[in-house]
Write a protein that holds these residues in place. Structure first.
Motif, short mmCIF file in Angstrom:
data_model
loop_
_atom_site.label_atom_id
_atom_site.label_comp_id
_atom_site.label_asym_id
_atom_site.label_seq_id
_atom_site.Cartn_x
_atom_site.Cartn_y
_atom_site.Cartn_z
N PHE A 45 0.87 -1.17 -0.05
CA PHE A 45 0.02 -0.01 0.21
C PHE A 45 0.93 1.11 -0.07
O PHE A 45 1.67 1.32 0.88
CB PHE A 45 -0.95 0.08 1.15
CG PHE A 45 -1.89 1.06 1.18
CD1 PHE A 45 -3.55 0.74 0.88
CD2 PHE A 45 -1.75 2.40 1.39
CE1 PHE A 45 -4.10 1.84 0.88
CE2 PHE A 45 -2.60 3.55 1.37
CZ PHE A 45 -3.92 3.17 0.99
N LEU A 46 0.73 2.02 -0.96
CA LEU A 46 1.63 3.15 -1.12
C LEU A 46 0.92 4.59 -1.28
O LEU A 46 -0.01 4.59 -2.24
CB LEU A 46 2.45 2.84 -2.37
CG LEU A 46 3.76 3.94 -2.81
CD1 LEU A 46 4.70 4.03 -1.56
CD2 LEU A 46 4.17 3.93 -3.93
N HIS A 47 1.18 5.49 -0.39
CA HIS A 47 0.73 6.77 -0.64
C HIS A 47 1.56 7.59 -1.23
O HIS A 47 2.77 7.79 -0.85
CB HIS A 47 0.50 7.34 0.74
CG HIS A 47 -0.17 8.81 0.89
ND1 HIS A 47 -1.40 9.00 0.22
CD2 HIS A 47 0.37 9.80 1.26
CE1 HIS A 47 -1.97 10.20 0.60
NE2 HIS A 47 -0.70 10.82 1.05
N LEU A 48 1.10 7.95 -2.51
CA LEU A 48 2.07 8.62 -3.46
C LEU A 48 1.38 9.93 -4.03
O LEU A 48 0.79 9.95 -5.15
CB LEU A 48 2.39 7.80 -4.62
CG LEU A 48 3.82 8.12 -5.68
CD1 LEU A 48 4.94 8.30 -4.70
CD2 LEU A 48 4.00 7.31 -6.68
N PRO A 49 1.19 10.75 -3.45
CA PRO A 49 0.59 12.08 -3.76
C PRO A 49 1.03 12.50 -5.24
O PRO A 49 2.29 12.70 -5.57
CB PRO A 49 0.98 13.27 -2.67
CG PRO A 49 1.49 12.45 -1.47
CD PRO A 49 2.09 11.05 -1.95
N VAL A 50 0.08 13.02 -5.81
CA VAL A 50 0.38 13.78 -7.24
C VAL A 50 0.01 15.11 -7.27
O VAL A 50 0.50 15.97 -7.92
CB VAL A 50 -0.24 12.59 -8.34
CG1 VAL A 50 -1.84 12.74 -8.04
CG2 VAL A 50 0.10 13.38 -9.90
N HIS A 79 7.59 16.99 -11.63
CA HIS A 79 7.29 15.89 -12.50
C HIS A 79 5.96 16.18 -13.20
O HIS A 79 5.18 17.03 -12.88
CB HIS A 79 6.93 14.68 -11.67
CG HIS A 79 5.87 14.64 -10.67
ND1 HIS A 79 4.54 14.67 -11.03
CD2 HIS A 79 5.79 15.07 -9.31
CE1 HIS A 79 3.78 14.81 -9.88
NE2 HIS A 79 4.50 15.14 -8.83
N SER A 80 5.95 15.69 -14.44
CA SER A 80 4.53 15.69 -15.32
C SER A 80 3.66 14.39 -15.09
O SER A 80 4.01 13.62 -14.28
CB SER A 80 5.12 15.52 -16.77
OG SER A 80 5.44 14.17 -16.91
N VAL A 81 2.53 14.51 -15.69
CA VAL A 81 1.37 13.58 -15.51
C VAL A 81 2.01 12.28 -16.12
O VAL A 81 2.07 11.24 -15.52
CB VAL A 81 0.23 14.01 -16.22
CG1 VAL A 81 -0.68 12.82 -16.21
CG2 VAL A 81 -0.42 15.15 -15.48
N ALA A 82 2.68 12.45 -17.18
CA ALA A 82 3.17 11.17 -17.66
C ALA A 82 4.39 10.65 -16.86
O ALA A 82 4.33 9.19 -16.82
CB ALA A 82 3.93 11.45 -18.96
N ASP A 83 5.08 11.37 -16.32
CA ASP A 83 6.17 10.68 -15.24
C ASP A 83 5.53 10.01 -14.29
O ASP A 83 5.88 9.00 -13.85
CB ASP A 83 7.03 12.02 -14.38
CG ASP A 83 7.85 12.80 -15.59
OD1 ASP A 83 8.27 12.22 -16.53
OD2 ASP A 83 8.24 13.93 -15.20
N TYR A 84 4.51 10.65 -13.79
CA TYR A 84 3.61 9.78 -12.59
C TYR A 84 3.13 8.47 -12.97
O TYR A 84 3.25 7.65 -12.21
CB TYR A 84 2.59 10.82 -12.08
CG TYR A 84 1.78 10.23 -10.85
CD1 TYR A 84 2.46 10.47 -9.45
CD2 TYR A 84 0.59 9.55 -10.89
CE1 TYR A 84 1.67 9.94 -8.24
CE2 TYR A 84 0.03 8.96 -9.84
CZ TYR A 84 0.60 9.24 -8.57
OH TYR A 84 0.04 8.64 -7.43
N LEU A 85 2.50 8.55 -14.14
CA LEU A 85 1.97 7.42 -14.74
C LEU A 85 2.91 6.57 -15.15
O LEU A 85 2.81 5.19 -14.77
CB LEU A 85 1.29 7.53 -16.08
CG LEU A 85 -0.12 8.52 -15.81
CD1 LEU A 85 -0.54 8.68 -17.17
CD2 LEU A 85 -1.11 7.99 -15.01
N ARG A 86 4.37 6.73 -15.29
CA ARG A 86 5.28 5.95 -15.65
C ARG A 86 5.77 5.23 -13.99
O ARG A 86 6.04 4.10 -14.22
CB ARG A 86 6.52 6.70 -16.29
CG ARG A 86 7.10 6.04 -17.47
CD ARG A 86 8.27 6.55 -17.90
NE ARG A 86 8.28 7.82 -17.68
CZ ARG A 86 8.19 9.08 -18.77
NH1 ARG A 86 7.33 8.69 -19.67
NH2 ARG A 86 8.10 10.03 -18.43
N GLN A 87 5.55 6.04 -13.11
CA GLN A 87 5.98 5.61 -11.70
C GLN A 87 5.15 4.57 -11.44
O GLN A 87 5.49 3.49 -10.98
CB GLN A 87 6.02 6.68 -10.89
CG GLN A 87 7.18 7.59 -11.09
CD GLN A 87 8.53 7.03 -10.71
OE1 GLN A 87 8.79 5.87 -10.75
NE2 GLN A 87 9.61 7.91 -10.99
#
Ligand code: SAH
Ligand code: SF4
Ligand code: F3S
Length: 457
Positions: free
Chosen positions: A271-276, A291-299
């Motif tokens: 379970f990971l809390h990863l604020p965007v 970071h961009s949206v694409a960066d977040y989705l890649r993560q």
């Protein structure tokens, strides 16, 4: 002074790091003869452990102080000495301003100075008001008292342990880099000793805390810099530690070794809390999130490749200065794409001294309210689907306490669902596997598997 035990009442606002700090403050004060009370009226010392993150959080403190002033007056009239201390992030950010707004306050103490509490309180004995919001040279953790075994047991099976404080990211909306200062990681040895002490008194689950916990880079016993993954791997070796969690993480600090640890370390919970914060690239840039949206989705993709069963949660801000309807819709799209198990939503609140507070183009309150409700409805649906998917599954449950009804016990799944089963009290403190037979709004109901022996975590 009379020789009865003095009592301290601590009220914490804000994040889990404040909850942890409250325990450390009461441990220090225990050495001064203070025992904890949950009744503010009977306290000789009242500590408000405050949060500055949003205007509402900050202002709550001053209205609470108004009430406490009256309580103090009544107690003092009956010959009872009463001190008021303001700790936490409002103390750090506002300092002397607090005394100006509320003269009944005796002590203002910032988060880096809790080890000095005994000395600071003594300095208030002659009626003086004292302020300490310096960032000291010495490490407070070297000077903070440890809890007794009885206290650890009374606090339960789950413990918070701050491993990293402060933040160097400077998101434009956020006060944390100012209230908690620069990023500092505690040395590995200090953390390991603390967890050993907790585990020896029954703690089974440890939550490693930091404003940017996945940027942890503490000094290892070998003199090298250790990452969070390495620290967690070491903590996993401590007898009794069955579950390890960590919060809060920044998307840019999800390193390869951390993902590898999620693959390899059975104690690392999925379970990971990863604020965007936002689903719009323009807003993310304005926020200085780096970071961009694409960066977040890649993560997210990397994380799910390492741990396909990883549940995710996030923080979102609505109504950041200049956020348009289309940019808000982008956030809805991101949520639809990721699918979260839970999330926290906040209306943007301008904080004095932060770059965003002077950006102008403020979004009207009613628009923020409407956007917040739409995000919440979307994630509520995702959370319900996530919970419903548990039906029929067999999961490990760490049993923590008696259940709501007689004969029941309650605990948590690796994904933080609350679970109740009919089962013996003896299982409290243990992990046992259960089949989920019912999904309620706030909790799951399960049936214990035949052998209730401890599962392999
Ligand atoms: N270090 C963590 C937590 C920071 S505070 C992180 O980076 O995520 C917790 C949350 O409060 C943030 O994630 C953000 O969503 C929210 N927050 C911070 N400042 C805010 C502000 N000025 N207005 C509204 N929400 C804010
Ligand atoms: Fe605040 Fe950003 Fe640091 Fe989180 S990463 S504490 S939001 S400045
Ligand atoms: Fe609040 Fe300070 Fe935590 S501002 S969220 S108490 S770090």
């Amino acid at each position: 002074m009379d020789d009865r035990k003095r009592k301290v009442f601590v009220k914490s606002y804000g994040c889990q790091m404040n909850v942890y700090d409250a325990t450390r403050m009461t441990d220090v004060l225990a050495g001064e003869g203070y025992e904890e009370t949950t009744a503010m009226e009977s306290a000789d010392l009242i500590v408000l452990n405050t949060c500055h993150i949003r205007e509402h959080a900050s202002e709550k403190v001053f209205s609470e102080l108004g009430k406490i002033r009256l309580l103090k007056q009544e107690r003092v009239a009956s010959g009872l000495d009463t001190k008021i201390a303001v700790a936490g992030c409002v103390a750090q950010a506002e300092g002397a301003e607090i005394l100006r707004r509320q003269s009944a306050v005796d002590l203002v103490v910032g988060p880096q100075n809790y080890h000095r509490l005994p000395e600071l309180l003594r300095r208030t004995d002659n009626g003086a008001s004292v302020i300490d919001t310096e960032f000291p040279l010495e490490d407070k953790f070297d000077h903070l008292a440890h809890p007794t075994a009885d206290k650890i047991r009374a606090r339960g099976l789950n413990a918070f342990v701050t491993v990293q404080e402060g933040c160097d990211k400077f998101c434009t909306f956020c006060v944390v880099p100012y209230t908690r200062g620069a990023e500092v990681s505690r040395p590995v040895r200090q953390i390991v000793e603390e967890v050993e002490r907790l585990a020896a008194s029954g703690v089974r689950e440890v939550s490693l805390l930091g404003q940017n916990v996945n940027a942890y880079h503490g000094e290892g016993p070998d003199g090298a810099v250790w990452s969070l993954a390495r620290l967690a791997t070491r903590i996993a070796q401590i007898p009794g530690v069955a579950r390890i969690r960590y919060t809060t993480s920044h998307p840019n600090d999800m390193t390869d070794d951390l993902l590898q640890a999620h693959r390899d370390l059975p104690q690392f919970m999925p379970f990971l809390h990863l604020p965007v914060q936002s689903g719009s690239d323009r807003i993310l840039a304005q926020m200085n999130r780096k970071h961009s949206v694409a960066d977040y989705l890649r993560q997210i993709e990397r994380i799910r490749a390492a741990r396909p069963d990883m549940a995710l949660s996030s923080d979102f801000i609505v109504g950041f200065p200049g956020e348009t309807d289309a940019e808000f819709e982008d956030t809805l799209r991101l949520i639809e794409e990721v699918k979260f198990a839970s999330a926290y939503f906040f209306k943007y609140s301008a904080r004095p001294g932060t770059p965003a507070s002077t950006m102008g183009d403020h979004v009207p309150e009613e628009v923020k309210v409407e956007r917040l409700a739409r995000l919440k409805a979307l994630v509520d649906g995702q959370r319900d689907a996530f919970n419903a998917a548990m039906l029929g599954q067999t999961v490990d449950v760490l049993f923590e306490k008696p259940g709501r009804r007689p004969g029941q016990i309650g605990g948590k799944t690796p994904w933080l669902h609350a679970v109740h089963v009919d089962g013996p009290k003896e299982l409290i403190g243990q992990i046992a596997s259960a089949r989920i037979i019912e999904v309620g709004v706030n909790s799951l109901y399960g049936r214990l598997n035949d052998s209730h022996t401890e599962a392999s975590h």
